[in-house]
Design a protein around this motif. Sequence first.
Motif, PDB file in Angstrom:
ATOM      1  N   ARG A 241       1.400 -17.389 -12.103  1.00 46.14           N
ATOM      2  CA  ARG A 241       2.697 -17.986 -12.474  1.00 46.14           C
ATOM      3  C   ARG A 241       2.684 -19.505 -12.325  1.00 46.14           C
ATOM      4  NH1 ARG A 241       5.750 -13.788  -8.474  1.00 46.14           N
ATOM      5  NH2 ARG A 241       4.674 -11.917  -9.230  1.00 46.14           N
ATOM      6  N   TRP A 242       1.455 -20.044 -12.193  1.00 46.37           N
ATOM      7  CA  TRP A 242       1.353 -21.487 -11.992  1.00 46.37           C
ATOM      8  C   TRP A 242       0.817 -22.209 -13.214  1.00 46.37           C
ATOM      9  CZ3 TRP A 242      -1.133 -19.461  -7.118  1.00 46.37           C
ATOM     10  CH2 TRP A 242      -0.261 -19.543  -6.021  1.00 46.37           C
ATOM     11  N   LEU A 243       1.258 -23.459 -13.377  1.00 45.33           N
ATOM     12  CA  LEU A 243       0.648 -24.369 -14.343  1.00 45.33           C
ATOM     13  C   LEU A 243      -0.144 -25.400 -13.550  1.00 45.33           C
ATOM     14  CD1 LEU A 243       3.646 -24.791 -16.775  1.00 45.33           C
ATOM     15  CD2 LEU A 243       1.499 -23.562 -17.178  1.00 45.33           C
ATOM     16  N   TRP A 244      -1.462 -25.410 -13.830  1.00 49.72           N
ATOM     17  CA  TRP A 244      -2.350 -26.358 -13.146  1.00 49.72           C
ATOM     18  C   TRP A 244      -2.620 -27.537 -14.066  1.00 49.72           C
ATOM     19  CZ3 TRP A 244      -4.569 -25.426  -8.212  1.00 49.72           C
ATOM     20  CH2 TRP A 244      -4.347 -24.147  -7.680  1.00 49.72           C
ATOM     21  N   ILE A 245      -2.525 -28.748 -13.514  1.00 53.90           N
ATOM     22  CA  ILE A 245      -2.730 -29.954 -14.325  1.00 53.90           C
ATOM     23  C   ILE A 245      -3.918 -30.754 -13.791  1.00 53.90           C
ATOM     24  CG2 ILE A 245      -1.228 -31.505 -12.994  1.00 53.90           C
ATOM     25  CD1 ILE A 245      -0.141 -32.547 -15.685  1.00 53.90           C
ATOM     26  N   TRP A 246      -4.597 -31.438 -14.708  1.00 52.76           N
ATOM     27  CA  TRP A 246      -5.735 -32.298 -14.353  1.00 52.76           C
ATOM     28  C   TRP A 246      -5.362 -33.724 -14.743  1.00 52.76           C
ATOM     29  CZ3 TRP A 246     -10.574 -31.158 -12.188  1.00 52.76           C
ATOM     30  CH2 TRP A 246     -11.555 -32.162 -12.265  1.00 52.76           C
ATOM     31  N   MET A 247      -5.115 -34.558 -13.762  1.00 53.30           N
ATOM     32  CA  MET A 247      -4.625 -35.920 -14.032  1.00 53.30           C
ATOM     33  C   MET A 247      -5.757 -36.923 -14.244  1.00 53.30           C
ATOM     34  SD  MET A 247      -1.307 -35.604 -13.979  1.00 53.30           S
ATOM     35  CE  MET A 247      -0.726 -37.294 -13.821  1.00 53.30           C
TER      36      MET A 247
ATOM     37  N   PRO B 245      -5.014 -32.094 -19.451  1.00 52.08           N
ATOM     38  CA  PRO B 245      -5.386 -30.682 -19.468  1.00 52.08           C
ATOM     39  C   PRO B 245      -4.422 -29.889 -18.577  1.00 52.08           C
ATOM     40  CG  PRO B 245      -7.337 -32.072 -19.191  1.00 52.08           C
ATOM     41  CD  PRO B 245      -6.132 -32.968 -19.095  1.00 52.08           C
ATOM     42  N   ILE B 246      -3.973 -28.773 -19.088  1.00 55.50           N
ATOM     43  CA  ILE B 246      -3.040 -27.940 -18.325  1.00 55.50           C
ATOM     44  C   ILE B 246      -3.412 -26.472 -18.536  1.00 55.50           C
ATOM     45  CG2 ILE B 246      -1.267 -27.958 -20.161  1.00 55.50           C
ATOM     46  CD1 ILE B 246       0.765 -28.134 -17.690  1.00 55.50           C
ATOM     47  N   VAL B 247      -3.438 -25.710 -17.464  1.00 55.90           N
ATOM     48  CA  VAL B 247      -3.897 -24.321 -17.506  1.00 55.90           C
ATOM     49  C   VAL B 247      -2.850 -23.435 -16.847  1.00 55.90           C
ATOM     50  CG1 VAL B 247      -5.623 -22.715 -16.592  1.00 55.90           C
ATOM     51  CG2 VAL B 247      -6.329 -24.966 -17.445  1.00 55.90           C
ATOM     52  N   GLU B 248      -2.511 -22.364 -17.538  1.00 53.59           N
ATOM     53  CA  GLU B 248      -1.560 -21.413 -16.967  1.00 53.59           C
ATOM     54  C   GLU B 248      -2.345 -20.256 -16.356  1.00 53.59           C
ATOM     55  OE1 GLU B 248       1.550 -20.552 -19.666  1.00 53.59           O
ATOM     56  OE2 GLU B 248       2.889 -19.945 -18.031  1.00 53.59           O
ATOM     57  N   GLN B 249      -2.125 -19.984 -15.101  1.00 52.01           N
ATOM     58  CA  GLN B 249      -2.843 -18.904 -14.435  1.00 52.01           C
ATOM     59  C   GLN B 249      -1.884 -18.294 -13.429  1.00 52.01           C
ATOM     60  OE1 GLN B 249      -7.105 -19.408 -12.954  1.00 52.01           O
ATOM     61  NE2 GLN B 249      -6.000 -19.025 -11.053  1.00 52.01           N
TER      62      GLN B 249
END
Lengths: 361, 361, 361
Positions: free
Chosen positions: B112-118, B106-110
Amino acid sequence: MYPLPDGLFAARNQWYIAAWSEEVTREPMERWILDEPVALYRTENGKPVALEGRCPHRSFPLGRSRIVGDDIQCGYHGITFRPDGSCAAIPSQSAVPAACRVRSYPIVEQWRWLWIWMGDPALADESLIPSVDELGLGDGDHLIVSGGYNLVGGRYMLLHDNLFDLTHVGYLHMPSFGSGGGAQDTVPEVKTGPNWVSSVYTQRNVDIPDFFSRFLNFSGKVDRVQGLKLFLPCLHVGGTQISLPQKADGTPGELLGSLRVYHAVTPATRHSTNYFFAAGQSWSSDRGVSQQLFDYQKNRVIPEDIMASEYTEEMIQKSRLTSEVLVRADAVCVTGRRMFEKMIHDEMTFDPVERALTALG
Amino acid sequence: MYPLPDGLFAARNQWYIAAWSEEVTREPMERWILDEPVALYRTENGKPVALEGRCPHRSFPLGRSRIVGDDIQCGYHGITFRPDGSCAAIPSQSAVPAACRVRSYPIVEQWRWLWIWMGDPALADESLIPSVDELGLGDGDHLIVSGGYNLVGGRYMLLHDNLFDLTHVGYLHMPSFGSGGGAQDTVPEVKTGPNWVSSVYTQRNVDIPDFFSRFLNFSGKVDRVQGLKLFLPCLHVGGTQISLPQKADGTPGELLGSLRVYHAVTPATRHSTNYFFAAGQSWSSDRGVSQQLFDYQKNRVIPEDIMASEYTEEMIQKSRLTSEVLVRADAVCVTGRRMFEKMIHDEMTFDPVERALTALG
Amino acid sequence: MYPLPDGLFAARNQWYIAAWSEEVTREPMERWILDEPVALYRTENGKPVALEGRCPHRSFPLGRSRIVGDDIQCGYHGITFRPDGSCAAIPSQSAVPAACRVRSYPIVEQWRWLWIWMGDPALADESLIPSVDELGLGDGDHLIVSGGYNLVGGRYMLLHDNLFDLTHVGYLHMPSFGSGGGAQDTVPEVKTGPNWVSSVYTQRNVDIPDFFSRFLNFSGKVDRVQGLKLFLPCLHVGGTQISLPQKADGTPGELLGSLRVYHAVTPATRHSTNYFFAAGQSWSSDRGVSQQLFDYQKNRVIPEDIMASEYTEEMIQKSRLTSEVLVRADAVCVTGRRMFEKMIHDEMTFDPVERALTALG
């Protein structure tokens, strides 16, 4: 650890050369000795200080920190230590817990060397350091040029092995010393004392080696006496005397020149070594001649010794083999290694903590 | 793993910052996160994709492969994966076995960041990501300049340790921040919430630090309030307010300027860290001023933090010692580390598979 | 060791290509083969010699030593070994103990290759080396340009894996071979013999690949037959035939050109490989055309294969994962790996010492 038996690294209750005097200044420096980081600097009045080089707070290297007055202030959070290792200040609190301290190592400046004692400070007897006279460093003797330093990528005993067996001069140093060095097929005379081992290689009526021929401006047959004396655990004093051949009645020929060298070998980590070097000569009162000699050794000869040590270290590690065949020329080597082994064993017997530390390996 | 207890590395069921938006394009990139290779790219319509970065066929890095439409095609034998990790094509066969797939994170753009769930995708609740408002990233606020990135050669907790203890500003950053930073001898006020810990350092009536003096064109005494708030597990939001000293009656002095910084710390491998940085300011509507500030931090300040982390990592590994003395300024550090420890333990308790994976170490 | 089962490295009782003829001269060279250092040189009359590359005295590398007549003299202390590995001289003593010797490896020069036998010399049967005719190296055939050599930072089986599966041509080599290579979606025909495995990929009526279009100055549809034959344990002989499409009645079309390549894969250490390369062509009697072809492969194609092998090695080590999904194109790969496995197992069964050595890993 080869060439010593498994589990043996190096003696701790001994004086080691830590640095050249001029290396240690008001800017702190980091040097690894006996597998420990050491921070070296000088107080305002010039006294050398050697402290454990790792801040007990967050492991930042004190040798990469800064000096404030006589103290060293950790470059990370400003915790400050006195020359005796005690803590002088913690920025965020007024109380200083006793646990917040670093080891302070006894350090002695003699001639141009700084000698350090990494073991039990209670045993640090300065009289154990070889005296200037014993080392032939009396006033103006041989006009010694000093300051050679290299961090070598090989275990320290390989450097001792190198110096224990001068038959390498004729082979390893063929590129630098040229022909004539090749005639080193002589078994040395070995002598030992309580804390030293010496070897003398005598060759009579041989061609003067190229190297000396150039320096002494002489061609023809000479007697060549070459020797090294190791003051354990780290300082080799050596020299070569080139003389006219001894006469039929046994009286020695005229001395044409004497070369003097100092090699100090101090373990850095388990697989690297601090290697110090100095050289001088007797045949000219011109210090420039000693400098020329020093430069030649530094630029041409020592790199060959370092290459041999690093190639050997690499080969041992890569091939995972340390078996060896001993030859007659290894007499000094075998004697010397045994002295190192005994020196380490002795302190292990007397000091169970050091024993445990040393065995950690 | 120090500074956490043995066996603990990092929590997996958490959102981590994986990249800056502009880093992820139609050219795939490889980034290691939580000791796993991740391939990052965008689909044709710009949606970010994060896939396991190792082709299950022959272990070729997908992050060094190529994009075909919305899919990633392994650069070695052409096996192609969709954004959901399923296999779209195997060149030599028409059937695609279910086992031929990669994980899709899962990856979320918010902002200017891309947040990832490993971790477990079923647990990837986007509402756990700190909101733009919570982070003070509302429209135009502080004119933040972003995009700072470094791969640091040290374990991620050393970067958190660095940010947990701002007393380092006066020492580590003396070269960049100059005098005035040295007055950080203040124990911070620490607060915690369910997923955050904050620290505030208040200094009243102190000389304005050089750094701010230059930027604000002001000399004299000021109140300086400095703080950081960590949104676990990775994002520190911080700032410094420089004001005229508060008045005798306790009313605050006029705000001269406010500096804002964002530091994100995402574990790369066990001994390296992805470190992201942004900065801005309140005192000028000129974006160039924020840029100047960002550049200064990027070129002068951050390299000091990286140096400290890498020196510490090296010292820990080389000296094989991790003991430490705690000081008062470590209040945040101790609190923060405990939160990390608890966060990791909690997910180990609930998820035996993750527990085994994390313990692998 | 992946991709072979745990504990298996490489067969020793086999002929491996050690070097190109022109690499081995009167200057000794060091080359690691099967995780052992080998010193290679030639005697005065040009006979190649392969000796164990570690001096049994002090582990100095003989491959970095010097030649004296037909012997090699250790560059450290001058101990000298004959081509048969026996010791010719020890400078400090006249007696030479039998233990002072190195292994001498059987070495055979055939065409432009030197073949070495690292195992039991009693088993070194030269007739096991593939003959020049078998290899298609008859007089002037394909005007082969040879001499390509790289030390690759990956285990040798990754290079075999690479060659076992030519579907990589269309993907890994897309940058060098261009479009048309992409049509390799063909399952090869696999054949095996006692010591070889071959694969043929046939594509009928396809666009001529860019690469061949340029070289053959032809556009349009062709039949492309591509194949490799591995003579275990190290030499792949391969080629591509480009012909006009076969006719409706099945008669083959006119041959436009034939490309020939030789890839030799010799284990250096457990994680590095000696990789040799040669190439030639049939369509021009101008040797310059073969040279051009060789240069193109050397500068553009081979680097892609090396990149894939090194990326894969790095990924395997860093991710600590070696699981894999097999696809239809892996038919050759699976067959080839099994032959390697059997070859190693067979010699372990017959030779318990080698078995122990191989299992050391």
